[in-house]
Structures are given as structure tokens and as C-alpha cells.
Motif scaffolding. Structure first.
Motif, PDB file in Angstrom:
ATOM      1  N   ALA A 126     100.436  58.786  71.881  1.00 17.05           N
ATOM      2  CA  ALA A 126      99.560  58.134  70.912  1.00 17.05           C
ATOM      3  C   ALA A 126     100.191  56.864  70.370  1.00 17.05           C
ATOM      4  O   ALA A 126      99.511  55.833  70.202  1.00 17.05           O
ATOM      5  CB  ALA A 126      99.238  59.096  69.773  1.00 17.05           C
ATOM      6  N   LEU A 127     101.477  56.911  70.082  1.00 18.01           N
ATOM      7  CA  LEU A 127     102.164  55.722  69.588  1.00 18.01           C
ATOM      8  C   LEU A 127     102.171  54.610  70.634  1.00 18.01           C
ATOM      9  O   LEU A 127     102.013  53.433  70.307  1.00 18.01           O
ATOM     10  CB  LEU A 127     103.588  56.073  69.168  1.00 18.01           C
ATOM     11  N   ALA A 128     102.352  54.989  71.894  1.00 15.28           N
ATOM     12  CA  ALA A 128     102.350  53.983  72.961  1.00 15.28           C
ATOM     13  C   ALA A 128     100.982  53.318  73.075  1.00 15.28           C
ATOM     14  O   ALA A 128     100.880  52.091  73.220  1.00 15.28           O
ATOM     15  CB  ALA A 128     102.742  54.638  74.286  1.00 15.28           C
ATOM     16  N   ARG A 129      99.922  54.129  73.005  1.00 12.45           N
ATOM     17  CA  ARG A 129      98.579  53.549  73.090  1.00 12.45           C
ATOM     18  C   ARG A 129      98.272  52.687  71.867  1.00 12.45           C
ATOM     19  O   ARG A 129      97.667  51.623  71.977  1.00 12.45           O
ATOM     20  CB  ARG A 129      97.542  54.665  73.242  1.00 12.45           C
ATOM     21  N   LEU A 353      95.092  59.358  64.448  1.00 11.44           N
ATOM     22  CA  LEU A 353      93.741  59.666  64.937  1.00 11.44           C
ATOM     23  C   LEU A 353      93.772  60.052  66.410  1.00 11.44           C
ATOM     24  O   LEU A 353      93.078  60.984  66.841  1.00 11.44           O
ATOM     25  CB  LEU A 353      92.836  58.458  64.715  1.00 11.44           C
ATOM     26  N   ASP A 354      94.564  59.348  67.186  1.00 18.90           N
ATOM     27  CA  ASP A 354      94.696  59.642  68.610  1.00 18.90           C
ATOM     28  C   ASP A 354      95.177  61.077  68.813  1.00 18.90           C
ATOM     29  O   ASP A 354      94.622  61.837  69.622  1.00 18.90           O
ATOM     30  CB  ASP A 354      95.677  58.653  69.239  1.00 18.90           C
ATOM     31  N   VAL A 355      96.206  61.481  68.059  1.00 17.82           N
ATOM     32  CA  VAL A 355      96.771  62.827  68.226  1.00 17.82           C
ATOM     33  C   VAL A 355      95.734  63.907  67.940  1.00 17.82           C
ATOM     34  O   VAL A 355      95.520  64.828  68.730  1.00 17.82           O
ATOM     35  CB  VAL A 355      98.003  63.019  67.311  1.00 17.82           C
ATOM     36  N   VAL A 356      95.066  63.808  66.782  1.00 14.43           N
ATOM     37  CA  VAL A 356      94.187  64.902  66.351  1.00 14.43           C
ATOM     38  C   VAL A 356      92.850  64.920  67.079  1.00 14.43           C
ATOM     39  O   VAL A 356      92.084  65.889  66.931  1.00 14.43           O
ATOM     40  CB  VAL A 356      93.959  64.851  64.827  1.00 14.43           C
ATOM     41  N   THR A 357      92.553  63.895  67.860  1.00 10.65           N
ATOM     42  CA  THR A 357      91.305  63.900  68.628  1.00 10.65           C
ATOM     43  C   THR A 357      91.531  64.171  70.109  1.00 10.65           C
ATOM     44  O   THR A 357      90.572  64.193  70.881  1.00 10.65           O
ATOM     45  CB  THR A 357      90.564  62.553  68.464  1.00 10.65           C
ATOM     46  N   GLN A 358      92.775  64.389  70.520  1.00 14.91           N
ATOM     47  CA  GLN A 358      93.063  64.752  71.900  1.00 14.91           C
ATOM     48  C   GLN A 358      92.764  66.239  72.130  1.00 14.91           C
ATOM     49  O   GLN A 358      92.959  67.065  71.234  1.00 14.91           O
ATOM     50  CB  GLN A 358      94.536  64.488  72.225  1.00 14.91           C
ATOM     51  N   PRO A 359      92.308  66.627  73.323  1.00 18.97           N
ATOM     52  CA  PRO A 359      92.078  68.049  73.606  1.00 18.97           C
ATOM     53  C   PRO A 359      93.343  68.884  73.403  1.00 18.97           C
ATOM     54  O   PRO A 359      93.272  70.058  73.010  1.00 18.97           O
ATOM     55  CB  PRO A 359      91.633  68.049  75.070  1.00 18.97           C
ATOM     56  N   GLY A 360      94.499  68.273  73.633  1.00 18.75           N
ATOM     57  CA  GLY A 360      95.744  69.008  73.497  1.00 18.75           C
ATOM     58  C   GLY A 360      96.087  69.386  72.065  1.00 18.75           C
ATOM     59  O   GLY A 360      96.934  70.248  71.835  1.00 18.75           O
ATOM     60  N   TRP A 361      95.430  68.755  71.072  1.00 18.02           N
ATOM     61  CA  TRP A 361      95.727  69.065  69.671  1.00 18.02           C
ATOM     62  C   TRP A 361      95.348  70.505  69.329  1.00 18.02           C
ATOM     63  O   TRP A 361      96.117  71.240  68.704  1.00 18.02           O
ATOM     64  CB  TRP A 361      94.997  68.086  68.764  1.00 18.02           C
TER      65      TRP A 361
END
Length: 471
Positions: A126-129, A353-361
């Protein structure tokens, strides 16, 4: 050979410098080349070494001189004593939970989950994106990224019952961590010198934020099931308070979770007194045997000011939280936040936001529940076996901590020191009481590093208690 030559030149000149008065001029490089039959490069290297050691000063075009020795002058900050005046009583309040544990210690004191409990791969990606997105170069709106505001609003809206109007994105203020949110809420909704009701014991950071805001803290006793609504009503009536700070889900430090009935009774008391409930849902993502049910989901009249943080669940480096408030209260808080920090880093908001909206969360949260259960149960078993004197009023259904009562005669500070001497860090319970503690407690974190060391840590606590009994 050149290195040996430069070393000899350095040693000879050091001896000469030792007896020369400050400001004496050293022989020229040309003279040193001739005297030592050395190359100019070797002499230059020797002079650089002397300069690095602080023995000489070189003045281009003039020469090299013995540096004057400067006598150390003690710094005088005495003027600040008059400028600062009396030290506020809260200024030295620090929590043992924030201490960095030295290598090799058994850290039962910390307030943060171990790295292996964090969604590391999701965070790094997420940080990279985020770094490649516009968020890395643009300013965020004062109230937060609209997409992140919507996510926080939907999280609460998804558990809002029929008949209650769910919050919208415009009710959300994104924060750089919930601690700053507490400070803003206390300043704006309570005010300097005004009473604030808090559960006792309660989060030490809330006590600190209240003290720094000049708020007068009024403790309301709270046990394994939460506060007594009658005691809360009495406190409102006696103090004229207009706000109550509480943690209805997996409270820090007790781990208590309010029942649905208690939540409704407390909300009724708050409504009756036309007051605010400041709900700190810090452990929302740390359910073990139950799910967190925010009281805010049952209020649409603006009585509940709701705080939720992603810092502990996502990463300590991504300090992102949110506050949900309705009506004029939100506008007052937003104005305070704008004056305090202008806006929250868009880069961190985008990453969160990226982290918590990923399926992996969601997969991470399911796995986290299992890991926390195993750790909690291991620590409980270790305490039961090695510290039979300790009493656990509550097996928490979530959160990160156990709250243990020790025998009344326990010298708590001595216990903490004795445990630390044996490589075990524990947090004394005194830090979580806004007034005098009701007994000797310790808070033990089961989400820290190396759960395999829990039995040894408990054994050390038990031995320290036994030593006190023998003394």
C-alpha cells in the motif's frame, strides 16, 4: 608505505603541537616533504588526519596553525526557570507502555501488537502504491480524503440498526492518530476547567490529554462489565458535566465490553443530561470471542462522538484515525483540528485506505483473531500456574491486555523493579487510574513479542511476589 609515512608525520607533529602555543604555524607542506622524504600526497593525508582530530586549522593560501583549545563552558538555561514558571502537574506523566524494550527482555508492558500480528505485506504494498499516486504530492482536504471518510462512515453505518440514520462521509474527520482527536474533543466539547467524566480505570493517554487540555477529570468506577449507570447519572448530577469518556469495547486496561443493555442504559443517561458520550473504539479490530459493537451506531442525535483508530491494527507508522460527530460539535472540532495540524498526510491516508479495502484485510483479521486467542489463553494459563496470587476479574473477549489484581500488601513499584532486573517488563496499574488506585494492579499485554516466553515471564512475576512475602 605511504600510510606508514603519514602515521610517522602525524605522530611527530602531535608531539610538536602538544608543546606549541595556540596559533603557532606548522611547517609548510613543502618543508615536511623534504624533511620526511615523503610525497606531497602523504603529507596532505597527515594534515587531514590532524585536522580531523581537531588539532589544527588550515587556512588556504596562508598555512596550517595549531588550533586554540576551547574551554568547555557549562550551558546556562536558568532564564527558562522564570519563563516557564511552575511545572504543570501532568507534564511528567509518561506511560511505561511506551517504553522501548531492550533486546532479550520479556515485554509484557507494551501497548502495541507485535510485528508478526500486523498485515506487513499489505502495508508495504500500500505504501508503494501510495508513493506513486497523486497523494504523495498533493495536500489533503482538512477533513480527510473523501474516499477514506466514506470508508469510516460505512464501517459504522453497516452496524447501524433499522430506524437509526447512519452517518455520512461528511460527518467524518480524519485524524493523525486518535490521541490528537481526544485532545481536540476535550478542548472543544469540555473546555478548560470544566468537568469530564471518565471510567476508572481508563486509558492513560486520555488522562494525559485531559490534563493537557486543562480539563477537570472526574472518575466514575467501572468494573469487568463496565460502569454502573446509576453511578454515572449521579456523577452527571453532582458535577454538571456535559461529557463522558468511555471505551465500551475491550477497554484499556480492563478488557471490559459493555452488554447491549448497558450500552442502551448509558446512552439514556447521556441523553437525559443532554451530554456527550466520547466513545473510544480503539480495539475495534481486536475481537476474539465477540465483535465490537459501537454505541455510536445507536445514536443519530449527535450525543455520541466516535473515535476509531487504524494505528494499532494496520501499523504504528500509519497514524491514521477518524472521528465521527454530527451537528455543531463536528464543526467546532474540525476548526480545532485545522488550527492544530492543518491536515493529515495524504500519503498515509491513501496507504491506510488501500490496506483496509484489499481482500487480504479481512483474511488478516480472521487470522489475527485466532492468534490473539492463542496468546491470551497462553498468558492466562501461565499466570494461573505461576502467579496464583493474581486475580483476573475478567477474561477479555477482545483487545490486547489482561488486567490482574495483586494481593493488597504488594509493593507495586518494587515488584516492577524486581521483574525488570530479571528481564521482564510489566506495566503498573497506577497509570490507568485518574485518581487514587483501588488496589495494586498490573496490565499484561498478550500481543507483544515472543509469546513462548509467557510462562517464564509469569514465573518471574510469581517469584518477585513470593520474595516480597518472605521479606
Amino acid at each position: 608505505m605511504d600510510n606508514d609515512s603519514s602515521s610517522r608525520i602525524v605522530e611527530e607533529l602531535r608531539g610538536w603541537i602538544a608543546s606549541a602555543p595556540p596559533g603557532s604555524r606548522l611547517p609548510s607542506n613543502r618543508a615536511l616533504v623534504a624533511r620526511h622524504s615523503a610525497s606531497p600526497v602523504t603529507v596532505q593525508r597527515a594534515m587531514r588526519i590532524l585536522a580531523t582530530q581537531g588539532l589544527v586549522d588550515s587556512r588556504p593560501g596562508v598555512g596550517t596553525f595549531v588550533r586554540a583549545v576551547r574551554t568547555a563552558r557549562p550551558l546556562d538555561y536558568g532564564w527558562q526557570t522564570a519563563a516557564l514558571r511552575t511545572q504543570p502537574s501532568h507534564a511528567t506523566l509518561h506511560s511505561s507502555a511506551m517504553r522501548t524494550a531492550p533486546n532479550g527482555t520479556i515485554a509484557l508492558h507494551s501497548g502495541y501488537p507485535d510485528r508478526e500480528l500486523l498485515p506487513e505485506r499489505l502495508v508495504r504494498n500500500a505504501l508503494a502504491r501510495a508513493a506513486r499516486s497523486d497523494a504523495a504530492l498533493s495536500r489533503s482536504p482538512i477533513s480527510g480524503l473523501p474516499e477514506l471518510q466514506s470508508w469510516f462512515a460505512n464501517e459504522l453505518g453497516n452496524v447501524t440498526p433499522v430506524g437509526v440514520t447512519p452517518p455520512t462521509a461528511s460527518d467524518v474527520i480524519v485524524l493523525p492518530g486518535s490521541q490528537s482527536g481526544l485532545s481536540s474533543v476535550f478542548r472543544t466539547l469540555v473546555g478548560t476547567g470544566q468537568p469530564l467524566l471518565v471510567e476508572s480505570p481508563t486509558y492513560w493517554g486520555a488522562i494525559l490529554a485531559a490534563a493537557q487540555s486543562g480539563v477537570s477529570v472526574i472518575p466514575v468506577p467501572s468494573g469487568p462489565a463496565g460502569p454502573d449507570p446509576d453511578e454515572l447519572a449521579r456523577a452527571f448530577e453532582e458535577t454538571g458535566a456535559r461529557a463522558f469518556y468511555a471505551q465500551p469495547n475491550y477497554a484499556n486496561p480492563t478488557g471490559a465490553q459493555w452488554s447491549a443493555t448497558l450500552a442502551e442504559e448509558v446512552l439514556d443517561v447521556v441523553r437525559h443530561h443532554r451530554a456527550f458520550l466520547i466513545e473510544d473504539d480503539w480495539a475495534h479490530d481486536f475481537g476474539i470471542d465477540s465483535d465490537a459493537t459501537p454505541v455510536a451506531a445507536h445514536d443519530d442525535a449527535g450525543h455520541v462522538v466516535y473515535l476509531r483508530s487504524l494505528t494499532k491494527g494496520v501499523s504504528p507508522s500509519i497514524r491514521v484515525a477518524a472521528l465521527i460527530a454530527r451537528g455543531p460539535a463536528r464543526e467546532r472540532i474540525l476548526a480545532d483540528r485545522a488550527a492544530e495540524s492543518m491536515y493529515v498526510s495524504g500519503l498515509l491516508q491513501a496507504a491506510a485506505l488501500d490496506v483496509v479495502t484489499q481482500p487480504g484485510w479481512q483474511n488478516h483479521l480472521r487470522n489475527l483473531r485466532q492468534q490473539l486467542r492463542a496468546r491470551r489463553d497462553l498468558l492466562i494459563t501461565s499466570i494461573s500456574e505461576h502467579v496464583p496470587q493474581a486475580h483476573l476479574d475478567n477474561v477479555p473477549k477482545g483487545g490486547l491486555n489482561l488486567w490482574a489484581r495483586l494481593p493488597d500488601q504488594t509493593n507495586l513499584q518494587q515488584l516492577v523493579r524486581d521483574c525488570e532486573a530479571e528481564g521482564v517488563l510489566v506495566a503498573p496499574g497506577t497509570e490507568w487510574f485518574p485518581a487514587e488506585p483501588t488496589g495494586p494492579f498490573i496490565r499484561l499485554n498478550y500481543s507483544g513479542a515472543n509469546p513462548g516466553a509467557f510462562p517464564q515471564g509469569a514465573r518471574t512475576i510469581g517469584q518477585a511476589l513470593a520474595q516480597q512475602k518472605r521479606a
